[in-house]
Design a protein around this motif. Structure first.
Motif, PDB file in Angstrom:
ATOM      1  N   TYR A   1     -15.226 -14.695  11.112  1.00  0.00           N
ATOM      2  CA  TYR A   1     -15.393 -14.338  12.575  1.00  0.00           C
ATOM      3  C   TYR A   1     -16.410 -14.728  13.387  1.00  0.00           C
ATOM      4  CZ  TYR A   1     -11.299 -11.622  11.194  1.00  0.00           C
ATOM      5  OH  TYR A   1     -10.291 -11.139  10.455  1.00  0.00           O
ATOM      6  N   GLY A   2     -17.447 -15.496  12.667  1.00  0.00           N
ATOM      7  CA  GLY A   2     -18.711 -15.908  13.237  1.00  0.00           C
ATOM      8  C   GLY A   2     -19.510 -14.954  13.886  1.00  0.00           C
ATOM      9  N   GLN A   3     -19.544 -13.751  13.301  1.00  0.00           N
ATOM     10  CA  GLN A   3     -20.287 -12.824  13.962  1.00  0.00           C
ATOM     11  C   GLN A   3     -21.888 -12.841  13.329  1.00  0.00           C
ATOM     12  OE1 GLN A   3     -19.220 -11.009  16.385  1.00  0.00           O
ATOM     13  NE2 GLN A   3     -17.352 -11.861  16.217  1.00  0.00           N
ATOM     14  N   SER A   4     -22.927 -11.937  14.087  1.00  0.00           N
ATOM     15  CA  SER A   4     -24.087 -12.117  13.392  1.00  0.00           C
ATOM     16  C   SER A   4     -24.089 -10.971  12.569  1.00  0.00           C
ATOM     17  CB  SER A   4     -25.170 -11.841  14.610  1.00  0.00           C
ATOM     18  OG  SER A   4     -25.019 -10.637  15.219  1.00  0.00           O
ATOM     19  N   PRO A   5     -25.324 -10.715  11.503  1.00  0.00           N
ATOM     20  CA  PRO A   5     -25.475  -9.822  10.860  1.00  0.00           C
ATOM     21  C   PRO A   5     -25.487  -8.414  11.357  1.00  0.00           C
ATOM     22  CG  PRO A   5     -26.753 -11.570   9.734  1.00  0.00           C
ATOM     23  CD  PRO A   5     -26.108 -11.981  11.192  1.00  0.00           C
ATOM     24  N   SER A   6     -26.321  -8.433  12.551  1.00  0.00           N
ATOM     25  CA  SER A   6     -26.647  -7.340  13.485  1.00  0.00           C
ATOM     26  C   SER A   6     -25.464  -6.629  13.749  1.00  0.00           C
ATOM     27  CB  SER A   6     -27.819  -7.594  14.403  1.00  0.00           C
ATOM     28  OG  SER A   6     -27.909  -6.615  15.309  1.00  0.00           O
ATOM     29  N   LYS A   7     -24.720  -7.383  14.483  1.00  0.00           N
ATOM     30  CA  LYS A   7     -23.203  -7.063  15.162  1.00  0.00           C
ATOM     31  C   LYS A   7     -22.342  -6.637  13.994  1.00  0.00           C
ATOM     32  CE  LYS A   7     -19.893  -8.282  18.331  1.00  0.00           C
ATOM     33  NZ  LYS A   7     -19.226  -9.193  19.137  1.00  0.00           N
ATOM     34  N   THR A   8     -22.226  -7.142  12.724  1.00  0.00           N
ATOM     35  CA  THR A   8     -21.495  -6.838  11.877  1.00  0.00           C
ATOM     36  C   THR A   8     -21.712  -5.480  11.360  1.00  0.00           C
ATOM     37  OG1 THR A   8     -21.140  -9.220  11.080  1.00  0.00           O
ATOM     38  CG2 THR A   8     -20.693  -7.566   9.311  1.00  0.00           C
ATOM     39  N   ASN A   9     -22.871  -5.053  10.913  1.00  0.00           N
ATOM     40  CA  ASN A   9     -23.499  -4.097  10.454  1.00  0.00           C
ATOM     41  C   ASN A   9     -23.261  -2.979  11.443  1.00  0.00           C
ATOM     42  OD1 ASN A   9     -24.336  -5.083   7.925  1.00  0.00           O
ATOM     43  ND2 ASN A   9     -26.228  -5.438   8.823  1.00  0.00           N
TER      44      ASN A   9
END
Length: 711
Positions: free
Chosen positions: A383-391
């Motif tokens: 989904y092209g999300q950043s690691p920060s937003k994913t966590n």
């Protein structure tokens, strides 16, 4: 004489009655103190154990949240990251049998305290490579330097290249090879995680059985549910901590952040992964402190003193409370316990319910561990999300659903007074509906990003030939480019190019993250007449439908997590009630060992190997060789990731059905109407009891009436 005899009788009666009254008062006072001690002691232990579960779950979930950060920092593939993740279970494997079997006969709280200190040492060790390695260096081209002077990423003639640039590759290789030694420091991360596994070993088998031994029968399941809930609250903070650290650059405080040319969404971004391990290590040290002040034994509740399902320690060990004294000869020696080891193993695996449930759990945990380990990577790539937003999303939305599900499972068991068969049905139902919901995630994926030469051709069509050869085209034929580097730019046409050089860009302007490229020949091929052939730093966003798909994914994922976790507490109760009471710790130890060895160790590895097969563009190490993956095939990634999860889950469901079938055949409810059998009722009940004895104490309700119905 008569008067004197009466007086003597009165005096005698007084001397007899007074001591009796005094002793009864003392006994009542002692019983009251014992009751208060029991309640207070078990609650203190419950609080301490809950905090330990919180601390170990926080550090474990933080490791999951830093999987992609570790992969990029040490430039290693997903399969090797899977080995690092599985080293925790290897640490458990080394000593779990000894701890669970012999630890149950020793001072359980202190053993747990020692484990916490070992766990903290391992957590600190994981963070140490950051302080001994050089600064993080990612792939970057000269066009990304901090210079506002216009220069050409695409040098069409080698004579135009300065001598220093021609000489730099060999110098870069030599300098890089010196740094290559630092990249092998991922071994310290593996060893630290191994040490974490060793320290965590006594917490589960000794902690859970300590509660089950000294908690009242109606509170045991509820207390276990509370501990399991605390174990899920830890990952909430673990992933939130991972989200915070992922926003910070890896070399925070050591480099000028303005010189960093990549953003959080870049495949080369590495956050301050080491910072969270320092925090987790401090929490583990604090968690160890209360256990050094807890007693070896607690007074047993009144409702369980006459129960035949007595404490597992009372089967082997002398009670060293003040009110109980046994001769030294009655203490069980280590040699005698060792002699009983093999018969205990045979007894345990001879129980068909335990064996089938163990097999079902192994398969299911293969599915769940693999899914959880690579879920952050899946969200980032799909989904092209950043690691920060994913966590952040996993910690704030997904993990609380799991905690609520586990707590709900324990609450349902207690409220509806579900017996062992009901617990098996509840566990089976939660797994069935949970994996059924997972099937819908196959339709909630995003298409591949349009990357020229990898997922689309330079003309914008989807069909391309071999990936490596497709990176070069007529539009960049005159440029001196490398196919191994990864420094993506986003063209005006919405297509991502591996580098500005491969995009055929002639000029650039700006510095760092705001660098812009102009006169890009490859961009101009598909760009409309109204658009210029320019590009900017970074990858292009995925399609317009991807944010909507990500929202649907979150909703289904939360419902699935809640549904699957409802069966957690019923499964624990089933495990504790289908074995002999004196083998509870040993059974939990063997169960944990099997999960670690046959699920925790291999699942991250073969999931990682399978995911590596979907990589479209690998990074390159400074001394040559394959580094971390930069781009995955989204469709193949989705099918392999979800496919493995669902297939393994389906196999575990079939084994759970077998558990329920065997359990129904061997279990006879105690509240069956005896009157319906006429005069043969007593004989029938006695035969049932004998049958349960011969089946290795399959269900403990025979020995502990109404135990399940009071949960």
């Amino acid at each position: 004489m008569e008067n004197s005899s009466k007086e003597n009788a009165q005096l005698f009666s007084k001397t007899i009655i007074l001591p009796i009254d005094g002793s009864s008062a003392k006994s009542e006072s002692f019983a009251s103190k014992e009751k208060q001690t029991c309640r207070g002691g078990i609650k203190i232990f419950l609080g301490a154990l809950s905090f330990v579960y919180f601390a170990k779950a926080l550090s474990g979930s933080y490791l999951k949240s830093t999987i992609t950060q570790i992969e990029r920092r040490f430039d290693i593939p997903s399969s090797l990251v899977g080995v690092i993740d599985g080293s925790f279970e290897i640490g458990n494997l080394l000593i779990i049998i000894l701890v669970s079997y012999f630890g149950a006969k020793l001072h359980r709280p202190k053993i747990i305290g020692v484990g916490c200190l070992i766990m903290s040492a391992g957590t600190f060790l994981i963070a140490m490579p950051q302080f001994f390695m050089g600064r993080y260096r990612y792939e970057i081209f000269s066009s990304s330097t901090n210079s506002t002077v216009s220069n050409s990423p695409c040098l069409q003639d080698k004579s135009q290249i300065p001598l220093s640039v021609l000489e730099r590759p060999q110098a870069k290789v030599n300098a890089g090879c010196e740094k290559e030694v630092g990249s092998s420091m991922w071994i310290y991360v593996l060893l630290g995680n191994l040490l974490r596994g060793i320290g965590e070993t006594p917490i589960q088998p000794l902690g859970i059985t300590y509660i089950d031994d000294y908690a009242s029968e109606e509170s045991a399941a509820f207390y276990i549910g509370c501990v399991q809930t605390a174990a899920i609250i830890g990952p909430i903070f673990g992933f939130l901590l991972g989200s915070l650290c992922a926003k910070l650059y890896v070399d925070l405080g050591f480099v000028d952040l303005d010189s960093v040319t990549i953003t959080h969404n870049d495949a080369r971004w590495v956050g301050a992964w080491w910072l969270g391990y320092l925090i987790a290590g401090v929490l583990s040290v604090l968690a160890a402190l209360p256990f050094w002040f807890l007693p070896k034994h607690l007074p047993r509740p009144e409702s369980r003193k006459d129960s035949s399902t007595s404490s597992e320690q009372s089967k082997f060990i002398i009670e060293d409370n003040r009110e109980h004294h046994r001769p030294y000869e009655q203490q069980v020696k280590i040699i005698e316990m060792a002699k009983d080891f093999l018969p205990s193993v045979k007894n345990l695996f001879g129980n068909p319910v335990y064996f089938l449930y163990l097999c079902a759990s192994i398969i299911q945990f293969n599915s769940l561990i693999g899914m959880v380990t690579y879920k952050p990577k899946y969200i980032e790539q799909q989904y092209g999300q950043s690691p920060s937003k994913t966590n952040f999303v996993i910690g704030l939305i997904n993990v609380p659903a799991v905690a609520f599900g586990i707590f709900s499972g324990g609450l349902i068991m207690k409220k509806f007074r579900i017996n062992v068969v009901g617990a098996a049905k509840l566990s089976l139902g939660s797994s069935f509906f949970g994996y059924l919901l997972l099937l819908s995630l196959f339709a909630l994926g995003c298409e591949n990003s349009d990357v020229a030469g990898l997922t689309v051709s330079y003309q914008g069509t989807k069909q391309i030939s071999s990936f490596e050869q497709a990176l070069f085209s007529e539009c960049n034929a005159g440029c001196v480019c490398s196919k191994n580097e990864w420094d993506p730019i986003c063209g005006e046409n919405g297509i991502t190019y591996v580098s500005a050089c491969l995009a055929g860009c002639k000029t650039s302007n700006g510095s760092g993250k705001i660098t812009e490229f102009y006169n890009c020949s490859c961009v101009g091929i598909t760009a409309s007449p109204s658009r210029s052939s320019s590009a900017v730093m970074g990858t292009c966003q995925k399609g317009n439908e991807c944010p909507k798909m990500f929202l649907y994914f979150l909703v289904i994922s939360v419902i699935t997590s809640y549904t699957l976790s409802i069966g957690g507490t019923p499964g624990y109760i089933l495990l504790l009630r289908c074995i002999k009471p004196q083998l509870k710790s040993f059974a939990l130890g063997v169960y944990t060992l099997a999960i670690r060895v046959l699920a925790g160790v291999p699942a991250p590895v073969y999931f990682g190997v399978s995911i590596d097969t979907t990589c479209l563009k690998w990074g390159s190490k400074s001394c040559g060789g394959r580094g971390a993956c930069r781009l995955y095939d989204s469709n193949a990634f989705r099918y392999i990731y979800l496919g493995l999860t669902v297939v393994l889950g389906s196999i575990s469901i079939f084994l759970s059905i077998a558990v329920l079938f065997v359990l129904k055949k061997r279990y006879v409810p105690q509240d069956e109407n005896i009157a319906a059998n006429g005069g043969r009722g007593k004989v029938s009940v006695q035969n049932r009891k004998d049958n349960c004895v011969n089946s290795d104490y399959l269900i403990q309700t025979t020995y502990w009436p109404e135990k399940e119905t009071r949960l």
